[in-house]
Scaffold this motif. Structure first.
Motif, PDB file in Angstrom:
ATOM      1  N   THR A   1       0.818  -1.221   0.000  1.00  0.00           N
ATOM      2  CA  THR A   1       0.000   0.000   0.000  1.00  0.00           C
ATOM      3  C   THR A   1       0.847   1.265   0.000  1.00  0.00           C
ATOM      4  O   THR A   1       1.858   1.354   0.687  1.00  0.00           O
ATOM      5  CB  THR A   1      -0.912   0.034   1.242  1.00  0.00           C
ATOM      6  N   VAL A   2       0.381   2.234  -0.770  1.00  0.00           N
ATOM      7  CA  VAL A   2       1.016   3.550  -0.836  1.00  0.00           C
ATOM      8  C   VAL A   2      -0.003   4.570  -0.339  1.00  0.00           C
ATOM      9  O   VAL A   2      -1.106   4.668  -0.886  1.00  0.00           O
ATOM     10  CB  VAL A   2       1.398   3.906  -2.290  1.00  0.00           C
ATOM     11  N   ALA A   3       0.354   5.324   0.697  1.00  0.00           N
ATOM     12  CA  ALA A   3      -0.531   6.378   1.190  1.00  0.00           C
ATOM     13  C   ALA A   3      -0.033   7.716   0.659  1.00  0.00           C
ATOM     14  O   ALA A   3       1.144   7.873   0.339  1.00  0.00           O
ATOM     15  CB  ALA A   3      -0.535   6.389   2.714  1.00  0.00           C
ATOM     16  N   VAL A   4      -0.941   8.670   0.542  1.00  0.00           N
ATOM     17  CA  VAL A   4      -0.552  10.045   0.251  1.00  0.00           C
ATOM     18  C   VAL A   4      -1.069  10.911   1.395  1.00  0.00           C
ATOM     19  O   VAL A   4      -2.029  10.547   2.064  1.00  0.00           O
ATOM     20  CB  VAL A   4      -1.129  10.543  -1.100  1.00  0.00           C
ATOM     21  N   PHE A   5      -0.407  12.029   1.637  1.00  0.00           N
ATOM     22  CA  PHE A   5      -0.842  12.851   2.765  1.00  0.00           C
ATOM     23  C   PHE A   5      -0.557  14.328   2.543  1.00  0.00           C
ATOM     24  O   PHE A   5       0.370  14.701   1.836  1.00  0.00           O
ATOM     25  CB  PHE A   5      -0.183  12.378   4.064  1.00  0.00           C
TER      26      PHE A   5
ATOM     27  N   ALA B   1      -0.472  11.292  10.455  1.00  0.00           N
ATOM     28  CA  ALA B   1      -1.809  10.700  10.580  1.00  0.00           C
ATOM     29  C   ALA B   1      -1.761   9.176  10.583  1.00  0.00           C
ATOM     30  O   ALA B   1      -0.798   8.560  10.128  1.00  0.00           O
ATOM     31  CB  ALA B   1      -2.703  11.203   9.448  1.00  0.00           C
ATOM     32  N   LEU B   2      -2.832   8.591  11.086  1.00  0.00           N
ATOM     33  CA  LEU B   2      -2.895   7.134  11.243  1.00  0.00           C
ATOM     34  C   LEU B   2      -2.703   6.407   9.912  1.00  0.00           C
ATOM     35  O   LEU B   2      -2.005   5.397   9.839  1.00  0.00           O
ATOM     36  CB  LEU B   2      -4.244   6.758  11.877  1.00  0.00           C
ATOM     37  N   HIS B   3      -3.315   6.909   8.828  1.00  0.00           N
ATOM     38  CA  HIS B   3      -3.190   6.187   7.555  1.00  0.00           C
ATOM     39  C   HIS B   3      -1.747   6.207   7.053  1.00  0.00           C
ATOM     40  O   HIS B   3      -1.307   5.273   6.395  1.00  0.00           O
ATOM     41  CB  HIS B   3      -4.182   6.725   6.509  1.00  0.00           C
ATOM     42  N   VAL B   4      -1.023   7.273   7.411  1.00  0.00           N
ATOM     43  CA  VAL B   4       0.389   7.371   7.022  1.00  0.00           C
ATOM     44  C   VAL B   4       1.217   6.355   7.820  1.00  0.00           C
ATOM     45  O   VAL B   4       2.109   5.694   7.296  1.00  0.00           O
ATOM     46  CB  VAL B   4       0.891   8.821   7.263  1.00  0.00           C
ATOM     47  N   ARG B   5       0.845   6.212   9.100  1.00  0.00           N
ATOM     48  CA  ARG B   5       1.578   5.263   9.959  1.00  0.00           C
ATOM     49  C   ARG B   5       1.289   3.824   9.523  1.00  0.00           C
ATOM     50  O   ARG B   5       2.122   2.941   9.684  1.00  0.00           O
ATOM     51  CB  ARG B   5       1.170   5.454  11.423  1.00  0.00           C
ATOM     52  N   GLU B   6       0.097   3.572   9.007  1.00  0.00           N
ATOM     53  CA  GLU B   6      -0.291   2.191   8.715  1.00  0.00           C
ATOM     54  C   GLU B   6       0.118   1.701   7.333  1.00  0.00           C
ATOM     55  O   GLU B   6       0.261   0.502   7.121  1.00  0.00           O
ATOM     56  CB  GLU B   6      -1.808   2.030   8.897  1.00  0.00           C
ATOM     57  N   ALA B   7       0.290   2.602   6.376  1.00  0.00           N
ATOM     58  CA  ALA B   7       0.612   2.169   5.014  1.00  0.00           C
ATOM     59  C   ALA B   7       2.062   1.698   4.921  1.00  0.00           C
ATOM     60  O   ALA B   7       2.892   2.051   5.758  1.00  0.00           O
ATOM     61  CB  ALA B   7       0.378   3.322   4.049  1.00  0.00           C
TER      62      ALA B   7
ATOM     63  N   GLU C   1       4.169   2.563   2.566  1.00  0.00           N
ATOM     64  CA  GLU C   1       4.944   3.777   2.293  1.00  0.00           C
ATOM     65  C   GLU C   1       3.974   4.941   2.148  1.00  0.00           C
ATOM     66  O   GLU C   1       2.792   4.745   1.861  1.00  0.00           O
ATOM     67  CB  GLU C   1       5.798   3.625   1.030  1.00  0.00           C
ATOM     68  N   ALA C   2       4.477   6.159   2.355  1.00  0.00           N
ATOM     69  CA  ALA C   2       3.601   7.332   2.318  1.00  0.00           C
ATOM     70  C   ALA C   2       4.346   8.503   1.702  1.00  0.00           C
ATOM     71  O   ALA C   2       5.542   8.666   1.915  1.00  0.00           O
ATOM     72  CB  ALA C   2       3.150   7.678   3.731  1.00  0.00           C
ATOM     73  N   HIS C   3       3.606   9.301   0.922  1.00  0.00           N
ATOM     74  CA  HIS C   3       4.240  10.405   0.190  1.00  0.00           C
ATOM     75  C   HIS C   3       3.425  11.684   0.325  1.00  0.00           C
ATOM     76  O   HIS C   3       2.201  11.652   0.221  1.00  0.00           O
ATOM     77  CB  HIS C   3       4.368  10.030  -1.290  1.00  0.00           C
ATOM     78  N   PRO C   4       4.124  12.820   0.518  1.00  0.00           N
ATOM     79  CA  PRO C   4       3.407  14.096   0.662  1.00  0.00           C
ATOM     80  C   PRO C   4       2.864  14.575  -0.689  1.00  0.00           C
ATOM     81  O   PRO C   4       3.494  14.347  -1.727  1.00  0.00           O
ATOM     82  CB  PRO C   4       4.494  15.048   1.171  1.00  0.00           C
ATOM     83  N   ILE C   5       1.684  15.212  -0.664  1.00  0.00           N
ATOM     84  CA  ILE C   5       1.111  15.724  -1.917  1.00  0.00           C
ATOM     85  C   ILE C   5       0.729  17.193  -1.846  1.00  0.00           C
ATOM     86  O   ILE C   5       0.175  17.721  -2.808  1.00  0.00           O
ATOM     87  CB  ILE C   5      -0.121  14.907  -2.367  1.00  0.00           C
TER      88      ILE C   5
ATOM     89  N   LEU D   1      -1.368  11.130  -9.084  1.00  0.00           N
ATOM     90  CA  LEU D   1      -0.939  10.239 -10.179  1.00  0.00           C
ATOM     91  C   LEU D   1       0.579  10.188 -10.293  1.00  0.00           C
ATOM     92  O   LEU D   1       1.168   9.151 -10.604  1.00  0.00           O
ATOM     93  CB  LEU D   1      -1.550  10.708 -11.504  1.00  0.00           C
ATOM     94  N   GLU D   2       1.205  11.320 -10.007  1.00  0.00           N
ATOM     95  CA  GLU D   2       2.667  11.381 -10.040  1.00  0.00           C
ATOM     96  C   GLU D   2       3.266  10.410  -9.006  1.00  0.00           C
ATOM     97  O   GLU D   2       4.201   9.662  -9.301  1.00  0.00           O
ATOM     98  CB  GLU D   2       3.108  12.833  -9.793  1.00  0.00           C
ATOM     99  N   VAL D   3       2.657  10.388  -7.799  1.00  0.00           N
ATOM    100  CA  VAL D   3       3.125   9.451  -6.763  1.00  0.00           C
ATOM    101  C   VAL D   3       2.889   8.008  -7.227  1.00  0.00           C
ATOM    102  O   VAL D   3       3.745   7.134  -7.060  1.00  0.00           O
ATOM    103  CB  VAL D   3       2.410   9.707  -5.414  1.00  0.00           C
ATOM    104  N   ALA D   4       1.739   7.769  -7.864  1.00  0.00           N
ATOM    105  CA  ALA D   4       1.433   6.408  -8.337  1.00  0.00           C
ATOM    106  C   ALA D   4       2.481   5.958  -9.352  1.00  0.00           C
ATOM    107  O   ALA D   4       2.986   4.831  -9.292  1.00  0.00           O
ATOM    108  CB  ALA D   4       0.032   6.367  -8.947  1.00  0.00           C
ATOM    109  N   ARG D   5       2.839   6.853 -10.260  1.00  0.00           N
ATOM    110  CA  ARG D   5       3.836   6.505 -11.289  1.00  0.00           C
ATOM    111  C   ARG D   5       5.190   6.217 -10.647  1.00  0.00           C
ATOM    112  O   ARG D   5       5.845   5.242 -10.943  1.00  0.00           O
ATOM    113  CB  ARG D   5       4.004   7.676 -12.269  1.00  0.00           C
ATOM    114  N   ARG D   6       5.570   7.124  -9.741  1.00  0.00           N
ATOM    115  CA  ARG D   6       6.879   7.009  -9.112  1.00  0.00           C
ATOM    116  C   ARG D   6       7.026   5.735  -8.290  1.00  0.00           C
ATOM    117  O   ARG D   6       8.084   5.132  -8.233  1.00  0.00           O
ATOM    118  CB  ARG D   6       7.062   8.220  -8.187  1.00  0.00           C
ATOM    119  N   THR D   7       5.922   5.322  -7.648  1.00  0.00           N
ATOM    120  CA  THR D   7       6.008   4.182  -6.732  1.00  0.00           C
ATOM    121  C   THR D   7       5.640   2.876  -7.411  1.00  0.00           C
ATOM    122  O   THR D   7       5.728   1.818  -6.808  1.00  0.00           O
ATOM    123  CB  THR D   7       5.057   4.382  -5.531  1.00  0.00           C
ATOM    124  N   GLY D   8       5.159   2.959  -8.654  1.00  0.00           N
ATOM    125  CA  GLY D   8       4.786   1.739  -9.368  1.00  0.00           C
ATOM    126  C   GLY D   8       3.460   1.151  -8.907  1.00  0.00           C
ATOM    127  O   GLY D   8       3.215  -0.050  -9.074  1.00  0.00           O
TER     128      GLY D   8
END
Ligand code: ADP
Length: 618
Positions: A28-32, A39-45, A47-51, A67-74
């Protein structure tokens, strides 16, 4: 199946999707946003990326950044949750163009159902009954007034682009129409940037009944039974249950069929909900939500399915199992625990959750944990709590028990309101309609009951003594009597309890013996959890004064300027500090004349919400 997905959301729904993905072995990839870095979803995923900054328009609504995060993280797929981009057809298009699966229906279905007027025209063509009304493109005031008269008062004005109850106004008489129209347009323009409206016959006390549907890419559409969501405040749901109780079998069948017809009419794929209002034996199409609903857990409880799992399977091309729909077994009721003030028309509240105790006897979907903050930027929901049972009574009893074992200290919440709601005889009797809360306001609102004496006694009593007198904290004396005052915060009301300690033990004013303290602020008494934090007896008198003296950061940020030092005399309104948070400056000024007694931060510090900036003394 996917190996890695991105969740374009936050809070409980993000955490919930992460849970299912983890169970299925999907990364799972979270964005924040800047407000959600911890936040909890950032702690649980995984990996997590700022948007971007806190406001949703600059973060969770930024399809390009996500979408940029999705591309970068695959990430191979994006789960949009609900709200934010979940019903945004342009975002679904952009996902398709980027070769990333959007976990939801196709852009065409989202577009067709996105406008209330357009979807109603489609439903009329598909033979699905709609509330009598006007859904036309022409919007001249005189024409709308004539249409309202044709429909017959009372009528309901709705924003065509509406959602969340915004821009919705009942009009009882022809005389009031012009003014209400103007108000509805104003609200619609500011909320949706679109002031087109539609008119509907206003049903006075209908039920809100909806049908969960699922479609697959092979062209099959099935229903997953009904939910009742009639209990609403400000046209928004607070309690939902599955299946909808007390529907005549023929009506239930008709709702299932109408929902399937609605989904088929737009070639629907994945999870969706078709909403109806029901009055007597009549059911009218309201709208279709082309996403997962907040209240989906009650459907999961009665079908035994994980709807997020099936959203993922269907987005990956799998077919709906031939055995669907599974039968609905038992009953489930969900309530939404919100940081809001029922006494102030359920206005959202914000703040740090100093204590958050959630029940272990029920399913809980939470997006926050103790110590986290509810901010003003997003939906103030703390958690969803679901009671289940073999029948409706059992489910409600389970939910009532769970709510009694829930406690929150921090922002204002609707917890006491929910406890009363779930226990109310009219709710137990399934007397459901959208006017429920208004009709029973006298029973549901009002200050909480005071904590019972036994709960106060246990919270005030010192922890049970150990064997050594040197370690006792109960004012034990060799001779004579010691008096100790415990001050407790009982839901905002100060309670003073006096304890007398002597060689014979500790007793209260009235001679009774304390039950052996448990050394905690949360006390279970009579089946209810009472949160009774100790107050500092030496704090400055008057709660308001003490609050005003301690100036704290309203949101997390950086101290860019600190203009005072300890000992400075300041005047009311004088600027003390400037914080930078979410790309805006927050100015902290003295609320009254005084002297700076203490500083809680230094220039350049990054501080959390609630951190002391400065404390004033008179
Ligand atoms: P939104 O998209 O803003 O949530 P909906 O059209 O889904 O608006 O309606 C929300 C709620 O408003 C419904 O659940 C119902 O309680 C009430 N409502 C909607 N239409 C009518 C109507 N014609 N008559 C009475 N109540 C209505």
């Amino acid at each position: 199946m996917f190996q890695k997905i991105l969740i374009a959301n936050r809070g409980e729904i993000a955490c919930r999707v992460i849970r299912t993905a983890r169970r299925l072995g999907i990364a799972t990839v979270a964005v924040f946003s800047e407000a959600d870095a911890q936040a909890l979803h950032v702690r649980e995923a995984d990996e997590a990326h700022p948007i971007g900054p806190a406001p949703a328009a600059q973060s969770y609504l930024r399809g390009d950044a996500i979408l940029e995060v999705a591309r970068r993280t695959g990430a191979q797929a994006i789960h949009p949750g609900y709200g934010f981009l979940s019903e945004n057809a342009d975002f679904a298009d952009a996902c398709a163009a980027a070769g990333i699966a959007f976990i939801g229906p196709g852009p065409a279905a989202i577009r067709a159902m996105g406008s209330k007027a357009e979807s109603k025209r489609l439903m009329v063509a598909a033979g699905v009954p709609t509330v009598p009304g006007y859904h036309g493109a022409a919007q001249e005031e005189a024409l709308l007034a004539a249409e309202a008269a044709r429909i017959g008062f009372p009528v309901l004005i709705k924003a065509s682009a509406g959602g969340g109850g915004k821009g919705m106004r009942p009009v009882l008489t022809a005389e009031a129409f012009a003014e209400e129209l103007e108000g509805a347009r104003r609200e619609a323009r500011s909320a949706f940037g679109d002031d087109r409206v539609l008119l509907e016959k206003y049903l006075q006390r209908p039920r809100h009944v909806e049908v969960q549907v699922f479609g697959d890419a092979q062209g099959r559409v099935v229903h997953l039974h009904t939910r009742d969501c009639s209990v609403q405040r400000r046209h928004q749901k607070v309690l939902e249950e599955a299946p909808a109780p007390g529907l005549p079998e023929a009506l239930r069948e008709r709702l299932h069929e109408a929902a399937i017809a609605a989904a088929r009419a737009v070639g629907y794929v994945n999870a969706g909900t078709v909403e109806f209002i029901v009055e007597g034996d009549e059911a009218y199409f309201l709208e279709m939500n082309t996403r997962l609903q907040v209240e989906h857990p009650v459907t999961e409880a009665v079908t035994g399915l994980d709807l997020v799992e099936w959203q993922l399977r269907i987005a990956a091309g799998q077919a709906i199992p031939t055995a669907w729909p599974p039968p609905a077994r038992g009953h489930a009721v969900e309530v939404r625990l919100y940081a809001e003030d029922p006494a102030q028309n359920f206005q959202p509240s914000a703040g740090r959750l100093d204590r958050l105790i959630l029940p272990e006897t029920a399913r809980v979907d939470a997006g926050v944990a103790e110590g986290d903050a509810v901010t003003a930027f997003y939906d103030p929901m703390i958690a969803k709590i679901v009671g289940t049972g073999a029948d409706r009574d059992a489910a409600l009893a389970a939910l009532e028990g769970a709510l009694r074992r829930t406690a929150v200290d921090g922002p204002k919440t609707n917890l006491v309101f929910l406890r009363r709601l779930v226990a109310h005889p009219a709710l137990r009797g399934a007397e459901l309609d959208t006017g429920f809360i208004a009709a029973h306001a006298a029973d549901l609102l009002g200050p909480p009951e005071p904590a019972p004496p036994a709960a106060l006694a246990r919270a005030a009593a010192p922890p049970a003594p150990g064997p050594s007198v040197w370690e006792r904290r109960d004012s034990w004396r060799l001779q004579g009597e010691a008096e100790r005052v415990a001050l407790l915060d009982d839901a905002g009301v100060e309670r003073r309890i006096t304890l007398h300690a002597s060689p014979r033990g500790t007793r209260f004013d009235d001679g009774t013996i304390p039950p052996g303290g448990i050394g905690t602020d949360a006390v279970l008494e009579g089946g209810t959890l009472w949160l009774l934090p100790a107050l500092d007896p030496y704090r400055p008198a008057g709660d308001e004064a003490s609050k005003e003296s301690r100036l704290s950061a309203p949101i997390p940020g950086r101290v860019v300027r600190l203009l005072v030092t300890v000992g400075d005399a300041v005047k009311k309104g004088q600027l003390l500090a400037v914080l930078e948070a979410m790309k805006t400056e927050i100015r902290i000024a003295a609320p009254r004349d005084g002297v700076i007694e203490h500083l809680g931060c230094a220039e350049g510090d990054s501080i959390e919400e609630g951190t002391e900036v400065a404390t004033l003394k008179a």
